[in-house]
Write a protein that holds these residues in place. Structure first.
Motif, PDB file in Angstrom:
ATOM      1  N   ALA A  33       0.824  -1.208   0.000  1.00 54.68           N
ATOM      2  CA  ALA A  33       0.000   0.000   0.000  1.00 54.68           C
ATOM      3  C   ALA A  33       0.861   1.262   0.000  1.00 54.68           C
ATOM      4  O   ALA A  33       0.599   2.205  -0.760  1.00 54.68           O
ATOM      5  CB  ALA A  33      -0.936  -0.008   1.204  1.00 54.68           C
ATOM      6  N   ALA A  34       1.892   1.293   0.822  1.00 54.26           N
ATOM      7  CA  ALA A  34       2.763   2.473   0.891  1.00 54.26           C
ATOM      8  C   ALA A  34       3.569   2.642  -0.395  1.00 54.26           C
ATOM      9  O   ALA A  34       3.720   3.761  -0.892  1.00 54.26           O
ATOM     10  CB  ALA A  34       3.698   2.371   2.090  1.00 54.26           C
ATOM     11  N   ALA A  35       4.062   1.547  -0.940  1.00 59.74           N
ATOM     12  CA  ALA A  35       4.855   1.628  -2.172  1.00 59.74           C
ATOM     13  C   ALA A  35       4.002   2.118  -3.340  1.00 59.74           C
ATOM     14  O   ALA A  35       4.468   2.883  -4.182  1.00 59.74           O
ATOM     15  CB  ALA A  35       5.468   0.267  -2.494  1.00 59.74           C
ATOM     16  N   GLU A  36       2.746   1.704  -3.396  1.00 65.41           N
ATOM     17  CA  GLU A  36       1.859   2.166  -4.459  1.00 65.41           C
ATOM     18  C   GLU A  36       1.469   3.629  -4.265  1.00 65.41           C
ATOM     19  O   GLU A  36       1.413   4.392  -5.225  1.00 65.41           O
ATOM     20  CB  GLU A  36       0.609   1.295  -4.525  1.00 65.41           C
ATOM     21  N   LYS A  37       1.214   4.014  -3.033  1.00 64.88           N
ATOM     22  CA  LYS A  37       0.792   5.390  -2.750  1.00 64.88           C
ATOM     23  C   LYS A  37       1.920   6.390  -2.977  1.00 64.88           C
ATOM     24  O   LYS A  37       1.693   7.488  -3.479  1.00 64.88           O
ATOM     25  CB  LYS A  37       0.295   5.495  -1.305  1.00 64.88           C
ATOM     26  N   TYR A  38       3.144   6.032  -2.621  1.00 66.50           N
ATOM     27  CA  TYR A  38       4.294   6.935  -2.721  1.00 66.50           C
ATOM     28  C   TYR A  38       5.316   6.427  -3.726  1.00 66.50           C
ATOM     29  O   TYR A  38       6.514   6.499  -3.480  1.00 66.50           O
ATOM     30  CB  TYR A  38       4.938   7.115  -1.348  1.00 66.50           C
ATOM     31  N   LYS A  39       4.862   5.947  -4.872  1.00 65.03           N
ATOM     32  CA  LYS A  39       5.784   5.347  -5.844  1.00 65.03           C
ATOM     33  C   LYS A  39       6.815   6.331  -6.391  1.00 65.03           C
ATOM     34  O   LYS A  39       7.870   5.926  -6.846  1.00 65.03           O
ATOM     35  CB  LYS A  39       5.020   4.695  -6.982  1.00 65.03           C
ATOM     36  N   ASP A  40       6.513   7.624  -6.320  1.00 64.69           N
ATOM     37  CA  ASP A  40       7.469   8.629  -6.791  1.00 64.69           C
ATOM     38  C   ASP A  40       8.334   9.204  -5.675  1.00 64.69           C
ATOM     39  O   ASP A  40       9.164  10.073  -5.920  1.00 64.69           O
ATOM     40  CB  ASP A  40       6.727   9.769  -7.506  1.00 64.69           C
ATOM     41  N   ASN A  41       8.121   8.754  -4.437  1.00 64.11           N
ATOM     42  CA  ASN A  41       8.877   9.257  -3.293  1.00 64.11           C
ATOM     43  C   ASN A  41       9.208   8.077  -2.377  1.00 64.11           C
ATOM     44  O   ASN A  41       8.504   7.816  -1.402  1.00 64.11           O
ATOM     45  CB  ASN A  41       8.065  10.322  -2.549  1.00 64.11           C
ATOM     46  N   LEU A  42      10.281   7.358  -2.703  1.00 57.71           N
ATOM     47  CA  LEU A  42      10.621   6.144  -1.964  1.00 57.71           C
ATOM     48  C   LEU A  42      11.005   6.428  -0.515  1.00 57.71           C
ATOM     49  O   LEU A  42      10.768   5.600   0.365  1.00 57.71           O
ATOM     50  CB  LEU A  42      11.750   5.402  -2.680  1.00 57.71           C
ATOM     51  N   GLU A  43      11.582   7.599  -0.256  1.00 56.53           N
ATOM     52  CA  GLU A  43      11.931   7.952   1.123  1.00 56.53           C
ATOM     53  C   GLU A  43      10.663   8.069   1.977  1.00 56.53           C
ATOM     54  O   GLU A  43      10.617   7.580   3.105  1.00 56.53           O
ATOM     55  CB  GLU A  43      12.711   9.259   1.146  1.00 56.53           C
ATOM     56  N   LYS A  44       9.632   8.690   1.438  1.00 56.16           N
ATOM     57  CA  LYS A  44       8.360   8.820   2.155  1.00 56.16           C
ATOM     58  C   LYS A  44       7.715   7.446   2.337  1.00 56.16           C
ATOM     59  O   LYS A  44       7.190   7.142   3.406  1.00 56.16           O
ATOM     60  CB  LYS A  44       7.423   9.752   1.379  1.00 56.16           C
ATOM     61  N   ALA A  45       7.774   6.610   1.316  1.00 56.52           N
ATOM     62  CA  ALA A  45       7.211   5.260   1.415  1.00 56.52           C
ATOM     63  C   ALA A  45       7.891   4.476   2.527  1.00 56.52           C
ATOM     64  O   ALA A  45       7.225   3.812   3.331  1.00 56.52           O
ATOM     65  CB  ALA A  45       7.349   4.535   0.079  1.00 56.52           C
ATOM     66  N   ALA A  46       9.212   4.556   2.595  1.00 55.17           N
ATOM     67  CA  ALA A  46       9.954   3.849   3.640  1.00 55.17           C
ATOM     68  C   ALA A  46       9.571   4.348   5.026  1.00 55.17           C
ATOM     69  O   ALA A  46       9.406   3.556   5.959  1.00 55.17           O
ATOM     70  CB  ALA A  46      11.457   3.998   3.418  1.00 55.17           C
ATOM     71  N   GLN A  47       9.409   5.654   5.169  1.00 56.94           N
ATOM     72  CA  GLN A  47       9.042   6.219   6.472  1.00 56.94           C
ATOM     73  C   GLN A  47       7.631   5.789   6.881  1.00 56.94           C
ATOM     74  O   GLN A  47       7.394   5.435   8.038  1.00 56.94           O
ATOM     75  CB  GLN A  47       9.122   7.748   6.448  1.00 56.94           C
ATOM     76  N   VAL A  48       6.702   5.783   5.937  1.00 57.36           N
ATOM     77  CA  VAL A  48       5.331   5.351   6.222  1.00 57.36           C
ATOM     78  C   VAL A  48       5.306   3.876   6.624  1.00 57.36           C
ATOM     79  O   VAL A  48       4.631   3.495   7.583  1.00 57.36           O
ATOM     80  CB  VAL A  48       4.418   5.615   5.004  1.00 57.36           C
ATOM     81  N   ILE A  49       6.061   3.048   5.910  1.00 56.63           N
ATOM     82  CA  ILE A  49       6.129   1.619   6.235  1.00 56.63           C
ATOM     83  C   ILE A  49       6.718   1.417   7.623  1.00 56.63           C
ATOM     84  O   ILE A  49       6.168   0.676   8.444  1.00 56.63           O
ATOM     85  CB  ILE A  49       6.961   0.858   5.182  1.00 56.63           C
ATOM     86  N   LYS A  50       7.826   2.091   7.918  1.00 56.21           N
ATOM     87  CA  LYS A  50       8.476   1.959   9.227  1.00 56.21           C
ATOM     88  C   LYS A  50       7.541   2.375  10.349  1.00 56.21           C
ATOM     89  O   LYS A  50       7.395   1.665  11.343  1.00 56.21           O
ATOM     90  CB  LYS A  50       9.757   2.775   9.289  1.00 56.21           C
ATOM     91  N   ASP A  51       6.896   3.522  10.193  1.00 55.28           N
ATOM     92  CA  ASP A  51       5.988   4.006  11.235  1.00 55.28           C
ATOM     93  C   ASP A  51       4.829   3.036  11.451  1.00 55.28           C
ATOM     94  O   ASP A  51       4.457   2.757  12.592  1.00 55.28           O
ATOM     95  CB  ASP A  51       5.455   5.395  10.877  1.00 55.28           C
TER      96      ASP A  51
END
Length: 59
Positions: free
Chosen positions: A15-33
């Motif tokens: 879900a995070a990778a699809e939502k933030y596919k253009d911003n991998l740093e944000k995707a990683a932070q959302v997944i971690k949190d």
């Protein structure tokens, strides 16, 4: 890791990778949190487009 935990963690990651596919740093932070909150502990997230590995063994 138990099957239900693994499935839920995979759903969070997808879900995070699809939502933030253009911003991998944000995707990683959302997944971690999300993983820290849902399962406790300290999770480490590595996400990117060009990762590889090589394993060798000598007798």
């Amino acid at each position: 890791m138990e099957s239900d935990v693994k499935d839920e963690a995979a759903d969070i990651c997808v879900a995070a990778a699809e939502k933030y596919k253009d911003n991998l740093e944000k995707a990683a932070q959302v997944i971690k949190d999300a993983l820290d909150k849902k399962f406790g502990g300290r999770w480490h997230v590595v996400i990117g487009t060009d990762f590889a590995h090589r394993i060798t063994h000598e007798v």
